[in-house]
Design a protein around this motif. Structure first.
Motif, PDB file in Angstrom:
ATOM      1  N   ASN A  50      -3.900 -13.646  -0.465  1.00  0.00           N
ATOM      2  CA  ASN A  50      -4.101 -12.211  -0.229  1.00  0.00           C
ATOM      3  C   ASN A  50      -2.813 -11.507  -0.636  1.00  0.00           C
ATOM      4  OD1 ASN A  50      -3.146 -13.672   2.165  1.00  0.00           O
ATOM      5  ND2 ASN A  50      -3.017 -11.669   3.173  1.00  0.00           N
ATOM      6  N   TRP A  51      -2.880 -10.851  -1.811  1.00  0.00           N
ATOM      7  CA  TRP A  51      -1.683 -10.327  -2.452  1.00  0.00           C
ATOM      8  C   TRP A  51      -1.593  -8.812  -2.329  1.00  0.00           C
ATOM      9  CZ3 TRP A  51      -2.406  -6.834  -6.415  1.00  0.00           C
ATOM     10  CH2 TRP A  51      -3.705  -6.777  -6.956  1.00  0.00           C
ATOM     11  N   MET A  52      -0.377  -8.293  -2.438  1.00  0.00           N
ATOM     12  CA  MET A  52      -0.123  -6.849  -2.458  1.00  0.00           C
ATOM     13  C   MET A  52       0.998  -6.565  -3.455  1.00  0.00           C
ATOM     14  SD  MET A  52      -1.844  -4.865  -0.138  1.00  0.00           S
ATOM     15  CE  MET A  52      -0.717  -3.493   0.036  1.00  0.00           C
ATOM     16  N   PRO A  54       1.576   0.791   1.964  1.00  0.00           N
ATOM     17  CA  PRO A  54       2.133   2.103   1.620  1.00  0.00           C
ATOM     18  C   PRO A  54       1.302   2.798   0.547  1.00  0.00           C
ATOM     19  CG  PRO A  54       3.833   0.393   1.641  1.00  0.00           C
ATOM     20  CD  PRO A  54       2.519  -0.312   1.719  1.00  0.00           C
ATOM     21  N   ALA A  55       1.471   4.106   0.457  1.00  0.00           N
ATOM     22  CA  ALA A  55       0.749   4.889  -0.551  1.00  0.00           C
ATOM     23  C   ALA A  55       1.065   4.376  -1.946  1.00  0.00           C
ATOM     24  CB  ALA A  55       1.132   6.365  -0.440  1.00  0.00           C
ATOM     25  N   GLY A  56       0.013   4.270  -2.775  1.00  0.00           N
ATOM     26  CA  GLY A  56       0.174   3.854  -4.161  1.00  0.00           C
ATOM     27  C   GLY A  56       0.249   2.361  -4.374  1.00  0.00           C
ATOM     28  N   GLY A  88     -11.158   2.695   5.570  1.00  0.00           N
ATOM     29  CA  GLY A  88      -9.978   3.501   5.806  1.00  0.00           C
ATOM     30  C   GLY A  88     -10.126   4.847   5.115  1.00  0.00           C
ATOM     31  N   SER A  89      -9.121   5.235   4.361  1.00  0.00           N
ATOM     32  CA  SER A  89      -9.193   6.503   3.615  1.00  0.00           C
ATOM     33  C   SER A  89      -9.297   6.269   2.109  1.00  0.00           C
ATOM     34  CB  SER A  89      -7.965   7.366   3.941  1.00  0.00           C
ATOM     35  OG  SER A  89      -6.771   6.676   3.597  1.00  0.00           O
ATOM     36  N   HIS A  90      -9.840   5.122   1.743  1.00  0.00           N
ATOM     37  CA  HIS A  90      -9.933   4.794   0.312  1.00  0.00           C
ATOM     38  C   HIS A  90     -10.757   5.853  -0.429  1.00  0.00           C
ATOM     39  CE1 HIS A  90     -10.950   2.616  -3.393  1.00  0.00           C
ATOM     40  NE2 HIS A  90      -9.860   1.895  -3.158  1.00  0.00           N
ATOM     41  N   PRO A  91     -10.274   6.352  -1.570  1.00  0.00           N
ATOM     42  CA  PRO A  91     -10.909   7.517  -2.217  1.00  0.00           C
ATOM     43  C   PRO A  91     -12.286   7.235  -2.822  1.00  0.00           C
ATOM     44  CG  PRO A  91      -9.098   6.694  -3.569  1.00  0.00           C
ATOM     45  CD  PRO A  91      -9.016   5.967  -2.258  1.00  0.00           C
ATOM     46  N   THR A  92     -12.538   6.032  -3.355  1.00  0.00           N
ATOM     47  CA  THR A  92     -13.828   5.786  -4.025  1.00  0.00           C
ATOM     48  C   THR A  92     -14.762   4.885  -3.224  1.00  0.00           C
ATOM     49  OG1 THR A  92     -13.095   3.796  -5.199  1.00  0.00           O
ATOM     50  CG2 THR A  92     -12.660   5.910  -6.268  1.00  0.00           C
ATOM     51  N   ALA A 136      -0.900   7.220  -6.797  1.00  0.00           N
ATOM     52  CA  ALA A 136       0.348   7.366  -6.062  1.00  0.00           C
ATOM     53  C   ALA A 136       0.158   7.884  -4.639  1.00  0.00           C
ATOM     54  CB  ALA A 136       1.286   8.297  -6.824  1.00  0.00           C
ATOM     55  N   ASP A 137      -0.829   8.768  -4.397  1.00  0.00           N
ATOM     56  CA  ASP A 137      -0.945   9.421  -3.089  1.00  0.00           C
ATOM     57  C   ASP A 137      -1.988   8.775  -2.188  1.00  0.00           C
ATOM     58  OD1 ASP A 137       0.964  11.295  -3.906  1.00  0.00           O
ATOM     59  OD2 ASP A 137      -0.583  12.563  -4.827  1.00  0.00           O
ATOM     60  N   ASP A 138      -2.748   7.837  -2.706  1.00  0.00           N
ATOM     61  CA  ASP A 138      -3.803   7.192  -1.907  1.00  0.00           C
ATOM     62  C   ASP A 138      -3.302   5.854  -1.369  1.00  0.00           C
ATOM     63  OD1 ASP A 138      -5.806   9.189  -2.329  1.00  0.00           O
ATOM     64  OD2 ASP A 138      -6.016   8.441  -4.382  1.00  0.00           O
ATOM     65  N   THR A 139      -4.050   5.320  -0.386  1.00  0.00           N
ATOM     66  CA  THR A 139      -3.594   4.104   0.270  1.00  0.00           C
ATOM     67  C   THR A 139      -4.775   3.229   0.677  1.00  0.00           C
ATOM     68  OG1 THR A 139      -2.379   3.245   2.183  1.00  0.00           O
ATOM     69  CG2 THR A 139      -3.568   5.287   2.507  1.00  0.00           C
ATOM     70  N   LEU A 140      -4.479   1.917   0.780  1.00  0.00           N
ATOM     71  CA  LEU A 140      -5.464   0.958   1.290  1.00  0.00           C
ATOM     72  C   LEU A 140      -5.335   0.785   2.806  1.00  0.00           C
ATOM     73  CD1 LEU A 140      -5.189  -1.947  -1.359  1.00  0.00           C
ATOM     74  CD2 LEU A 140      -6.508   0.166  -1.484  1.00  0.00           C
TER      75      LEU A 140
END
Length: 784
Positions: free
Chosen positions: A634-636, A658-660, A696-700, A765-769
């Motif tokens: 499980n990578w980041m 973190p964001a991005g 979470g707040s994932h955009p798509t 850049a402004d979105d986050t997992l």
């Protein structure tokens, strides 16, 4: 007494009025008219000089009245019945030889012509091509055996090889400056070669006031011969311009984007440059030039015969250009430009296209003469510009990119048809049944021999064949030279591929052996490349192109310069497939989907031979882990995620994202071993249980899934759009491994070590997992 001045003419006239005696015999001669030319050898010569040859031992012999002589390693014969007609001159044995005009009595001959602006000219056609390092030169003599002046002709002869008869023109000043006196000429013409040469020779003359004619040679050239990047490369590829990770490469890296008035903008990319006409007033013109960085000149005469200028071009926009054509030239600052070559209308529009321009077309005029001085003094390797506009037309908005500019001795990517409607029928199609009995497929394409049959459903000559091998026995189809003679396939096997189109109508068994081989002698196979996996992957997918490196066979001893069978396909048991368009393509190893040289295929079977679904466990959690891809990462890119184990699944929680920053989950083999999934491509799926606890707040709110090969790259991405809660997911392998053009990514498919790569769709850049959670379990391959 008054003195009168008499000219000689006035005096003689006065005397003749007193007496007519002797006036008719007056020795006075009118002033001579200037001589335009003196024929030394050819129609109308006065016989002052005789043609002689000198062999490699220095022995001289004269050409007889029929135009023939044979002395040691040099021979001549007349090409016509006329005296002083054109000669065919042959120098052999890889040794030097000379042909010359020599005064008949070895006494000096007075050539009464103004030599100040005169040239020595002769007609010649090259029948053999000078080799690397060979010297061919022209010289003169005012005493037997003592050369005065030396003008190299090697480049001239290289450039005219295989072309029309050329008139070679050399300034007399090249010899006069070395001490030659054409009022005391013993040998006004001597041509010597350091090695074997075959050429024609005729019409040797001195022409006054010809120094300004086209193609008059320099006495000595300061240009270096262009050399190949790799001297062992049979195509002698020489890079003019290339953008690489370390900068620019090649001999023409001096770049100018010019305009008569206005501006164009040059953009640099990782492997190309782009020109955008950003300020182009009406009627103004411009282009792009690739020149030597130091202004030096290069001699490309060695490339003219079969050579090409090659580059990749992409025209993003022709804007409002009236013809939508680009013009290409090579240039010499001192001697002018090559001929113009116009690309087709809208060429390379919105796609990268390989452009190939024969150098012979750039440098050969309509009358067959070669622009020798330009090609010997190239300092601008490529000039490319939109076709000239005038008046109200404009280049504004035109945008094109170019990369990988090179010249090659011949087309490295040339295609040699072995079996197709356009081939030269050098090879017959043979079928061989399980008993080894052969039959030649006739023009109809329909033939039966034992357990193998061919049909030509469309009836086209040398068209697509349907091949059916039956009775659970082996069969073979092969191409063989028509008279079993050896054929030279003029190709470099280290960079070429053997290709043919096929459509697998029946599905091969996993243990079936289907392979390609070649032969230099009938019945003796050389090399073996398994295509079982390729045909498994190809089943039900429509026509695909199989591509096999020629090196798979040449490394085993196959000689494609002496081939009898360049392609034989054998199956160990039943097989129904289509076969068409067999060919060899040079410099094609970098194409997509070129196979490895494996001699066996090991497609992945199901866990249970009796399972009709051929299920293969990839990753299961059940009192431990099971499957062939149990290596978990499980990578980041930055931050971290936490892996949780459940009773039958694993769960990923993004608790420090973190964001991005991005990351996902990888399931792979623990020892980096690979699996061949070709058995599953037709109707197989990657199947697993999947649960999204939170987006979470994932955009798509989408996931991306791939399978990966460390050596051959990733499959196509598959985007998963699911809601919350447990669901069974099925990802068709066909969608993962089928490219946009319909071809199968066979090498990645055969070499999978990462069975599952799943990650939330990449964020900016402004979105986050942060806060996302998902679970996966019961991962397997299944044939539906």
């Amino acid at each position: 007494m008054e003195q009168f001045k008499f000219s000689k003419k006035t005096l003689i006239a006065s005397l003749c009025t007193l007496t007519l005696a002797g006036c008719l015999d007056d020795p006075y001669e009118e002033p001579k008219q200037p001589v335009d030319s003196i024929m030394l050898y050819g129609s109308g010569d006065d016989g002052s000089f005789s043609m002689a040859v000198i062999d490699s031992s220095g022995t001289k012999a004269f050409v007889d009245s029929s135009g023939s002589v044979s002395q040691g390693n040099i021979h001549t014969q007349s090409m016509s019945e006329s005296t002083s007609g054109d000669l065919d001159v042959t120098i052999t044995n890889d040794e030097n030889g000379r042909i010359l005009l020599e005064s008949n009595d070895e006494e000096a001959v007075f050539l009464d012509i103004d030599t100040s602006e005169a040239t020595l000219q002769f007609d010649s056609q090259m029948k053999s091509k000078p080799i690397d390092g060979q010297e061919v030169y022209l010289t003169t003599q005012k005493e037997i055996g003592q050369d005065l002046g030396n003008v190299p002709l090697t480049s001239t002869f290289l450039a005219s090889y295989n072309g029309a008869t050329q008139t070679v023109k050399v300034p007399l000043s090249c010899f006069i400056s070395a001490g030659m006196d054409f009022t005391q000429a013993v040998a006004p013409f001597a041509l010597e070669s350091s090695s074997s040469l075959d050429f024609t020779l005729g019409n040797i003359q001195i022409v006054a006031n010809s120094i300004e004619e086209d193609d008059v040679l320099e006495c000595q050239s300061t240009s270096d011969m262009v050399e190949a990047d790799d001297l062992n490369d049979s195509y002698q590829v020489s890079t003019l311009f290339k953008v690489s990770d370390t900068g620019t490469e090649g001999w023409a890296t001096g770049i100018t984007n010019w305009m008569t008035t206005g501006t164009s903008t040059l953009h640099w990319a990782s492997d190309y440059i782009r020109v955008e006409f950003t300020d182009a007033p009406a009627g103004e013109n411009g282009g792009l030039v690739f020149a030597t960085a130091d202004g030096s000149t290069l001699d490309i005469s060695n490339y003219i015969d079969t050579g090409i200028l090659q580059f990749s071009l992409n025209v993003s926009s022709y804007a409002s250009h009236p013809t939508k054509r680009l013009q290409v030239q090579m240039e010499s600052s001192e001697f002018g430009n090559s001929l113009s070559y116009l690309l087709d209308e809208s060429a390379a529009s919105n796609r990268w296209t390989e452009i190939k321009i024969p150098l012979s077309e750039l440098f050969t005029r309509d009358d067959g003469s070669v622009n020798i001085n330009v090609l010997k003094n190239i300092d601008k390797g490529l000039s490319i510009l939109p076709e000239w506009v005038e008046s109200t037309d404009t280049l504004q908005g035109i945008d094109f990119s170019i990369r990988d500019i090179q010249i090659a001795m011949s087309d490295p990517t040339k295609e040699i048809d072995l079996y197709s409607p356009s081939d030269d029928q050098s090879f017959d199609v043979i079928i061989m049944d399980s008993d080894g009995v052969e039959a030649t497929v006739d023009e109809s394409g329909n033939m039966i021999q034992g357990n193998i049959q061919t049909q030509n459903p469309l009836g086209a000559l040398r068209g697509t064949l349907n091949v059916n091998i039956s009775d659970d026995k082996q069969g073979r189809i092969l191409l063989r030279s028509s008279d079993s003679s050896h054929i030279n396939l003029d190709v470099d096997p280290s960079s070429a591929t053997l290709q043919f189109d096929t459509n697998a109508i029946s599905k091969p068994a996993l243990d079936q052996e289907i392979y390609i081989t070649t032969q230099n002698e009938i019945g003796v196979d050389i090399g073996k490349v398994s295509i079982t996996s390729s045909l498994l992957a190809n089943y039900n997918q429509g026509t695909q192109t199989i591509k096999v490196p020629l090196s798979c066979f040449s490394d085993e001893g196959m000689d494609f310069a002496n081939t009898i069978t360049p392609l034989a396909l054998e199956s160990s048991t039943n097989l129904n497939f289509e076969f068409s368009n067999a060919r060899v393509i040079g410099s094609s190893l970098d194409q997509n989907n070129v196979l490895e040289c494996d001699d066996t295929s090991t497609p992945l079977p199901g866990d249970d031979p009796n399972d009709s679904y051929s299920a293969s466990k990839v990753f299961f959690v059940s009192s431990g882990v099971q499957g062939w891809a149990t290596g978990i990462t499980n990578w980041m890119t930055g931050g971290g995620s936490t892996l949780h184990w459940g009773g039958d699944h694993i769960r990923i929680e993004y608790d420090n994202a973190p964001a991005g920053e991005n990351g996902g989950l990888v399931l792979k083999t623990t020892d980096d071993s690979t699996r061949d999934l070709s058995n599953y491509i037709d109707s197989g799926v990657l199947q697993f249980m999947f649960n999204v606890d939170s987006y979470g707040s994932h955009p798509t709110q989408r996931f991306q899934i791939q399978m990966e090969s460390k050596e051959f790259g990733n499959s196509q991405p598959y985007f998963l759009d699911v809601g919350l809660g447990w669901q069974q997911i099925q990802v068709p392998l066909r969608e993962l491994f089928t490219n946009e053009d319909g071809s199968i990514d066979i090498n990645a498919l055969k070499n999978i070590e990462t069975a599952v790569s799943i990650l939330p769709e990449w964020v900016g850049a402004d979105d986050t997992l942060q806060g996302m959670q998902f679970s996966i379990g019961s991962v397997q391959l299944v044939i539906l």
